[in-house]
Design a protein around this motif. Structure first.
Motif, short mmCIF file in Angstrom:
data_model
loop_
_atom_site.label_atom_id
_atom_site.label_comp_id
_atom_site.label_asym_id
_atom_site.label_seq_id
_atom_site.Cartn_x
_atom_site.Cartn_y
_atom_site.Cartn_z
N CYS A 101 34.84 42.94 32.44
CA CYS A 101 35.38 41.58 32.36
C CYS A 101 36.36 41.42 33.52
CB CYS A 101 36.07 41.33 31.01
SG CYS A 101 37.63 42.21 30.80
N CYS A 102 36.91 40.23 33.66
CA CYS A 102 37.88 39.99 34.72
C CYS A 102 39.15 40.81 34.45
CB CYS A 102 38.22 38.50 34.77
SG CYS A 102 39.58 38.14 35.90
N PRO A 103 39.63 41.57 35.44
CA PRO A 103 40.83 42.38 35.22
C PRO A 103 42.08 41.54 34.97
CG PRO A 103 40.18 42.41 37.55
CD PRO A 103 39.08 41.72 36.81
N ALA B 258 32.01 37.84 40.06
CA ALA B 258 32.91 36.70 40.27
C ALA B 258 33.50 36.23 38.96
CB ALA B 258 32.13 35.56 40.92
N CYS B 259 34.82 35.95 38.97
CA CYS B 259 35.46 35.32 37.81
C CYS B 259 35.57 33.82 38.09
CB CYS B 259 36.83 35.92 37.54
SG CYS B 259 37.65 35.06 36.17
N PRO B 260 34.82 33.00 37.36
CA PRO B 260 34.87 31.56 37.62
C PRO B 260 36.24 30.97 37.28
CG PRO B 260 33.41 32.06 35.75
CD PRO B 260 33.84 33.37 36.32
N ASP B 261 36.89 31.50 36.25
CA ASP B 261 38.20 30.95 35.86
C ASP B 261 39.29 31.24 36.88
OD1 ASP B 261 37.12 29.86 33.65
OD2 ASP B 261 37.84 31.40 32.24
N CYS B 262 39.28 32.47 37.43
CA CYS B 262 40.29 32.83 38.43
C CYS B 262 39.85 32.44 39.84
CB CYS B 262 40.56 34.34 38.41
SG CYS B 262 41.25 34.95 36.87
N ALA B 263 38.58 32.05 39.99
CA ALA B 263 38.03 31.75 41.32
C ALA B 263 38.23 32.93 42.28
CB ALA B 263 38.62 30.47 41.90
ZN LIG Z 1 39.67 35.92 35.71
#
Ligand SMILES: [Zn+2]
Length: 322
Positions: A10-12, A26-31
């Protein structure tokens, strides 16, 4: 082929899901986009502190030194006994369990678990160390059961409750914020998952042995006219750490959310013999190690660890928490 860690990534930072392609995560929320480095996913968030960057560089530059040191350490009865001890706590998990290591270094403890039939997710902040761990595990035929990811232990890129076990060895004291790292480990463990902590330094040495050692080294240098090579091999975090007292370490583990915490003294005389003889051997360029003595000291050390006052002052700590 799917890696054993792919399903739990998952996104760190925000812990949201990552979109993956062959070339990036790619993390869409953190861009933010994460890429591979030397074939290993680099999931370390941008903006690491100077200390973390310095550790990353140290353990990459000195990887040959640590490989050669490990070859000498692993013959030591002290080293073997107390490494086997924390691995034993993880072996209570059924074979095939997914076990995360943070700060894996060269991957030797992970290799022991792979040999026992576990799946091991190895993480480290140093690309040099991690590549060495990956090489070792591939050489031994465990590529299918292991994953190797560049990770900051304070920002784990794994889903909550996704691991059966976790461990970290002689690594917690290298982190600027050990509590955050322990909270992250607690988060990624499933309910009932086991966390083993191996060979973390106790704090009393910082007020006694190490200042004395420095003094003696200085004197030795003046007498022998030899350059001190030992100091240059110590990482920045090792210079800064004050270790953990029993209260501090138990407090950190409880504050991180672990409900059952057992601290285990790891070495008195055997540890002193190991460290002193290793340092002296390095300084003098002669093998002065005393393995039979070290071995004889271990049963005594185990007894010392059960005495009320002495139980607070081992050389190192092992711990198990869940
Ligand atoms: Zn993220």
């Amino acid at each position: 082929m799917m890696g054993i860690a792919d399903a739990i990534l998952c996104c760190p930072v925000c812990k949201g899901p990552l979109n993956d392609s062959d070339a990036y995560l790619a993390c869409p929320d953190c861009a933010v986009v994460y890429a591979r480095l030397s074939g290993m996913w680099d999931l370390i968030p941008a903006g690491s502190s100077a200390l973390k960057l310095s550790e990353r560089e140290h353990y990459t530059e000195k990887v040959d030194y640590y490989r050669s040191m490990h070859a000498t350490w692993c013959g030591s009865p002290f080293y073997r006994h107390y490494h086997a001890a924390f691995l034993e706590d993880l072996r209570e998990l059924p074979q095939g369990s997914l076990i995360l290591e943070t700060g894996c270094g060269l991957g030797h403890d992970g290799l022991e678990l792979l040999r026992d039939g576990y799946r091991v997710v190895e993480t480290d902040i140093s690309p040099g160390s991690l590549a060495e761990a990956r090489r070792l595990h591939a050489e031994e035929g465990y590529s299918h059961a292991s994953a190797h990811l560049l990770v900051d232990a304070e920002n784990l890129p794994f889903a909550s409750g996704s691991c059966d076990g976790a461990f970290t060895v002689a690594s917690l004291h290298h982190l600027p914020d050990p509590l955050t790292a322990l909270r992250e480990i607690r988060r990624v463990l499933r309910p009932g998952g086991v966390f083993a902590l191996g060979t973390e330094p106790n704090s009393w040495q910082n007020y006694t042995i190490y200042p004395l050692g420095k003094l003696l080294l200085g004197a030795f240098k003046r007498i022998a006219g030899k350059p001190i090579v030992v100091e240059e091999m110590v990482s920045e975090a090792d210079k800064l750490t004050e270790g953990f007292s029993r209260l501090q370490l138990a407090g950190l583990l409880r504050e991180a959310g672990f409900e059952r915490v057992i601290l285990k003294p790891a070495g008195y005389l055997s540890a002193a013999l190991f460290f002193l003889s290793t340092e002296l051997s390095q300084l003098l360029g002669r093998d002065l190690r005393t393995f039979p003595l070290e071995k004889a000291a271990i049963p005594l050390d185990e007894a010392l660890g059960r005495l009320p006052l002495l139980s607070r002052y081992p050389w190192h700590w092992n711990a198990v928490a869940c």
